[in-house]
Design a protein around this motif. Structure first.
Motif, short mmCIF file in Angstrom:
data_model
loop_
_atom_site.label_atom_id
_atom_site.label_comp_id
_atom_site.label_asym_id
_atom_site.label_seq_id
_atom_site.Cartn_x
_atom_site.Cartn_y
_atom_site.Cartn_z
N ALA A 284 -4.47 95.60 63.16
CA ALA A 284 -5.46 96.20 64.07
C ALA A 284 -5.17 95.82 65.52
CB ALA A 284 -6.86 95.76 63.67
N GLU A 285 -5.37 96.80 66.41
CA GLU A 285 -5.22 96.54 67.84
C GLU A 285 -6.57 96.34 68.50
OE1 GLU A 285 -2.81 99.81 69.12
OE2 GLU A 285 -1.01 98.99 68.14
N VAL A 286 -7.56 97.02 67.94
CA VAL A 286 -8.94 96.71 68.36
C VAL A 286 -9.76 96.45 67.11
CG1 VAL A 286 -8.80 98.12 70.47
CG2 VAL A 286 -9.81 99.08 68.39
N ALA A 287 -10.80 95.68 67.28
CA ALA A 287 -11.63 95.32 66.12
C ALA A 287 -13.10 95.53 66.43
CB ALA A 287 -11.39 93.86 65.74
N LEU A 288 -13.82 95.93 65.40
CA LEU A 288 -15.27 95.97 65.50
C LEU A 288 -15.83 94.78 64.72
CD1 LEU A 288 -15.85 99.78 64.81
CD2 LEU A 288 -15.63 98.62 67.02
N VAL A 289 -16.94 94.23 65.19
CA VAL A 289 -17.56 93.10 64.52
C VAL A 289 -19.04 93.42 64.35
CG1 VAL A 289 -18.10 90.63 64.64
CG2 VAL A 289 -15.92 91.47 65.53
N GLY A 290 -19.55 93.16 63.14
CA GLY A 290 -20.98 93.40 62.90
C GLY A 290 -21.44 92.66 61.67
N PHE A 323 -21.65 79.06 62.18
CA PHE A 323 -20.92 80.19 62.78
C PHE A 323 -19.43 80.05 62.50
CE2 PHE A 323 -19.28 82.90 66.19
CZ PHE A 323 -20.11 83.99 66.03
N PRO A 324 -18.81 81.13 62.02
CA PRO A 324 -17.39 81.03 61.63
C PRO A 324 -16.44 81.07 62.82
CG PRO A 324 -18.26 83.20 61.10
CD PRO A 324 -19.41 82.42 61.66
N THR A 325 -16.53 80.09 63.67
CA THR A 325 -15.72 80.08 64.90
C THR A 325 -14.23 80.16 64.60
OG1 THR A 325 -17.44 78.70 65.86
CG2 THR A 325 -15.34 78.78 67.04
N ILE A 326 -13.76 79.29 63.71
CA ILE A 326 -12.32 79.23 63.42
C ILE A 326 -11.84 80.54 62.84
CG2 ILE A 326 -10.58 78.10 61.98
CD1 ILE A 326 -12.30 75.54 62.17
N ALA A 331 -9.04 85.69 63.15
CA ALA A 331 -9.05 87.11 62.81
C ALA A 331 -8.87 87.99 64.05
CB ALA A 331 -10.35 87.45 62.09
N LEU A 332 -9.39 87.53 65.18
CA LEU A 332 -9.39 88.37 66.37
C LEU A 332 -8.29 87.98 67.37
CD1 LEU A 332 -13.27 88.49 66.82
CD2 LEU A 332 -11.80 90.24 65.80
N SER A 333 -7.41 87.07 66.96
CA SER A 333 -6.42 86.56 67.91
C SER A 333 -5.39 87.62 68.29
CB SER A 333 -5.72 85.32 67.34
OG SER A 333 -5.05 85.68 66.16
N GLY A 334 -5.19 88.61 67.40
CA GLY A 334 -4.14 89.58 67.69
C GLY A 334 -4.65 90.86 68.34
N MET A 367 -9.92 80.51 73.57
CA MET A 367 -8.63 81.11 73.24
C MET A 367 -7.86 81.46 74.52
SD MET A 367 -9.91 83.67 70.22
CE MET A 367 -8.33 84.43 69.92
N VAL A 368 -6.55 81.19 74.50
CA VAL A 368 -5.74 81.48 75.68
C VAL A 368 -5.69 82.99 75.93
CG1 VAL A 368 -3.44 81.36 76.66
CG2 VAL A 368 -4.36 79.40 75.41
N ASN A 369 -5.38 83.73 74.87
CA ASN A 369 -5.31 85.19 75.02
C ASN A 369 -6.53 85.83 74.37
OD1 ASN A 369 -2.72 85.19 76.33
ND2 ASN A 369 -1.88 84.61 74.32
N ARG A 370 -7.67 85.48 74.89
CA ARG A 370 -8.87 86.01 74.24
C ARG A 370 -9.02 87.49 74.57
NH1 ARG A 370 -10.90 82.10 77.91
NH2 ARG A 370 -11.54 83.06 79.85
#
Lengths: 418, 376
Positions: A284-290, A323-326, A331-334, A367-370
């Motif tokens: 994924a290049e963009v992600a939705l979270v809900g 909260f699932p921080t890690i 999951a969203l690092s990429g 995150m560095v590349n948030r």
């Protein structure tokens, strides 16, 4: 800037493709699924006070009792406050308890909710998510359950009736673990989950007994043979130490949840990843979270976008506390941008976002590349979140990712009449 | 520069308004001198409990910066003057939020003054007050402790008398003139002036005083505390050397509460019928059961509430006596067993010990009766 924290979470053996074992297939609603979990957990004391949509659970529990399938102390209280106080006390004397409410009923019990967490009592509650008054409304919003997010309550959101049943069993195991001893609320979206029926695998008693040990409060149990006092008055010389203990319990809950999912997956052949569900996230290049049942239109929309060649994925947050921080960082690092869909609001908060977006923004900050975070408010008061809404949301996130007009520091209201 | 602070140690309920009046008086007087003043109660105290030691403070400063330095700590701990509003506080105080027994002079600075209204002699009081390890002054304003109710102050001039005496022992904080300027009532102004003139002050040496080591304890860290807000019951019975039989319950060794006491019950074991009512009714379970079946009020646990005296069905079997008449917390029953005749003499002597005290009001109109019966 600090380097990003590396994901150190223990991986769970997700037996994704395996067929469910044992039990029976039933066509039941999310509320009935929770009632069955309560029966299978052999809960000792249940209190009830009607408010829609939670009341469906109390109806099914009382039906199970009337049918002779389930035996427990079933008390109809005169208000939500009493309802939660009664089970709080029952939990202190060693009873496994169940309770629940919705919307303003949940908030009417707020004092009891605070002391339940403060006293480290492992109550399991079901919140049939409902908009808070005013205006009086039955439909789903997540602000009711989220109101307790800072108090030590563990909070899970489920998307299907099967997940409601499974999560309730996991909730008892985690809450009653001596390392945790914190209450847990399972949020079920009003109507979409509480009132709609699906085929659910209801496990057999033997399987549940193998997964969920009896509640043992041991040396903390109020009992004449164990003379203790609980809930003392304390001044500033003691309160910080007590809060620090609760903080540590909330930290320890992470590992206990992971262990529970590990076991659940192994024994029941389902359960999935703890904390989050990843959908089409690999490339994924963009992600939705809900959170919650909006997963369904989101997944449909993600598939439609994929057909158009757009690399969209979805992360469903299953546990909001801890909260699932890690997991979310990993999951969203990429991805280049994230769209958070909140079925709740936090008026006046940073960027005027919803509660989930605010917590996620804070979790990704180191995150560095948030990725940029675009925040969306949708589906309030039970309004439908349509696949078109989700496509609209995704296009905005894609626009933000490619440096378009969409401001990743703003919050967009979706599906509101102009 | 004339900055400083005053600590007023008082008894909960009975002296709350008195303490407030004193501290407010200091602030108003300081204002008359163009200084800044602040008065406040120690928040962790529980002044709404009968007789429990509690505190008010008054801080006076020339500048905002000086004031901030005073207030940047929880409570002023280096006071120019400590006022003990009741002389029974000289035995040490254990407030609701203190951990152990604190000497009454603990927060007094070297060379500061401990100011007490009392009818006792200097030597009597020094004998009760714990050694400080540094010199200070003890000043006495002749008079009995002023006790009233929670929101009231029996206007017996104790507030202005202590303010007048304060101006004498710590003129750098407030002068007599500025104190007098805050008092409208001429008679009260006269009382303040008289106290200024008559207050007696003596030096107390570094090692003078009570050599008892006050009990104290260390607070545990968060990992040592039991989780779940659990406080374990203390099981079992205390072994009392030389005593076989009876029952002495194990009590909390770290919170004894006896410094709340301004009166203590003395028991006439010769007339006691062993009816148990005192034992049953004592709100603090402070009666020990003796091997021969008597009920002996344990002075490490007794708050001096007077319930035992009120419920005892035998006339003058239990009598509440001014705490100042006692120098120890020893068992009365042991004294009686040792020599019954001399105990009888001891009992009569203690019961006649003035002044009578009141620990709370037991019936409607009692306060009015006390006011009416006081000599004008």
């Amino acid at each position: 800037m600090n380097p990003p924290k590396t994901a150190t979470a223990k991986k769970v053996n997700v037996a994704a493709a395996r067929a469910p074992r044992g039990g029976s297939e039933e066509l039941i609603s999310g509320s009935e699924a929770v009632a069955h979990a309560v029966r299978l957990a052999d809960v000792d004391v249940i209190t009830a006070y009607p408010i829609r949509p939670y009341d469906t659970v109390m109806q099914y529990v009382s039906q199970l009792i009337a049918d002779g399938e389930f035996d427990c102390e079933y008390i109809v209280a005169e208000s939500e406050h009493s309802q939660f106080e009664i089970v709080k006390h029952a939990s202190a004397v060693g009873a496994r308890v169940f309770c629940g409410s919705s919307g303003v009923g949940w908030l009417y019990a707020f004092e009891a909710l605070a002391v339940t967490a403060g006293l480290r009592l492992p109550m399991v509650a079901m919140v049939g998510n409902r908009a808070l008054d005013d205006p009086g409304a039955f439909g789903v919003e997540h602000n009711d359950a989220l109101a307790v997010r800072d108090l030590g309550w563990m909070l899970a959101w489920v998307a299907t009736a099967q997940e409601a049943l499974d999560t309730a069993l996991i909730a008892y195991r985690v809450a009653e673990d001596k390392r945790v001893f914190l209450p847990c609320a399972i949020s079920c979206d009003g109507a979409f989950l509480t009132h709609s029926q699906a085929i659910v695998n209801v496990p057999g008693q033997d399987m549940v007994d193998g997964f969920l040990p009896p509640y043992d409060r041991a040396e903390k149990q109020l009992h004449p043979d164990n003379p203790i006092t609980i809930a003392p008055q304390a001044n500033e010389d003691w309160v910080m130490e007590i809060r620090r203990q609760s903080d540590m319990a909330a930290r320890r809950a992470r590992d206990v949840i992971i262990e529970a999912y590990d076991d659940f997956n192994a024994q029941f052949g389902r359960g999935g990843e703890p904390f989050i569900e990843r959908y089409m996230m690999e490339d994924a290049e963009v992600a939705l979270v809900g959170m919650g049942t909006l997963a369904m239109p989101v997944k449909v929309a993600v598939r439609k976008m994929r057909e158009q060649g757009k690399k969209v994925g979805f992360v469903r947050v299953r546990w909001f506390r801890p909260f699932p921080t890690i997991e979310l960082q990993e999951a969203l690092s990429g991805v280049q941008a994230v769209g958070v869909i909140d079925r709740d609001y936090s008026f006046g908060s940073s960027f005027f976002s919803g509660v989930l977006a605010n917590d996620l923004r804070s979790a990704l900050y180191p995150m560095v590349n948030r990725p940029g975070i675009v925040s969306f408010i949708a589906g309030l008061g039970g309004r439908e979140v349509s696949t078109d809404n989700v496509i609209d949301i995704t296009n905005k996130v894609l626009d933000a990712a490619s440096g378009g007009d969409i401001d990743d520091q703003d919050t967009y209201w979706i599906g509101v009449r102009e | 520069m004339s900055t400083g602070s005053v600590e007023v140690v008082y008894r909960g309920i009975f002296q709350k308004t008195l303490a407030k009046n004193i501290c407010r008086g200091i602030v108003f007087a300081a204002k008359n001198e163009g200084k800044i003043g602040i008065a406040f109660g120690r928040y962790s105290d529980s002044p709404e409990r009968n007789g429990i030691p509690a505190k008010q403070f008054a801080v006076v400063a020339d500048t905002e910066e000086e004031m901030e330095e005073h207030l940047s700590r929880y409570e002023p701990d280096n006071n120019d003057v400590t006022i003990a509003a009741d002389d029974t506080l000289c035995k040490g105080v254990e407030c609701w939020a203190w951990y152990g027994l604190q000497p009454i002079n603990k927060l007094l600075k070297e060379g500061g003054t401990l100011l007490i209204p009392s009818t006792r002699s200097v030597n009597h009081l020094i004998g009760e007050i714990h050694r400080k390890g540094m010199p200070y002054n003890l000043a006495i304003v002749k008079g009995t402790a002023s006790f009233s109710g929670l929101w009231v102050y029996k206007d017996d001039h104790t507030d202005v008398r202590l303010l007048g005496a304060l101006a004498k022992v710590a003129p750098h904080i407030v002068s007599l003139d500025s104190i007098l300027a805050t008092i409208d009532d001429r008679l009260k102004a006269t009382s303040a002036k008289k106290a200024y003139d008559l207050v007696e002050s003596v030096s107390v040496g570094a090692n003078q005083g009570n050599d008892e080591v006050p009990f104290e304890f260390e607070m545990p860290g968060w990992t040592e505390m039991e989780e779940g807000l659990v406080i374990r019951g203390i099981a079992g019975q205390q072994e009392v050397p030389g005593r076989d039989g009876g029952y002495v319950p194990t009590r909390n060794p770290t919170f004894k509460k006896f410094s709340t006491r301004t009166m203590r019950p003395v028991v006439n074991f010769d007339t006691c019928t062993q009816c148990k009512i005192c034992w049953l009714q004592c709100p603090d379970s402070c009666f020990d059961i003796t091997p021969d079946g008597f009920y002996d009020a344990n002075m490490e646990a007794c708050c001096g509430c007077g319930v035992c005296e009120a419920v005892c069905p035998v006339s003058q079997c239990i009598t509440m006596v001014n705490e100042e008449a006692f120098t120890d917390n020893d068992s009365q029953w042991e004294l009686w067993i040792e020599d019954k005749e001399s105990y009888s003499g001891w009992l009569s002597e203690k019961i006649s010990e003035p002044p009578a005290r009141s620990h709370g009001f037991h019936h409607v109109g009692q306060y009015a009766e006390e006011i009416a019966n006081e000599p004008s």
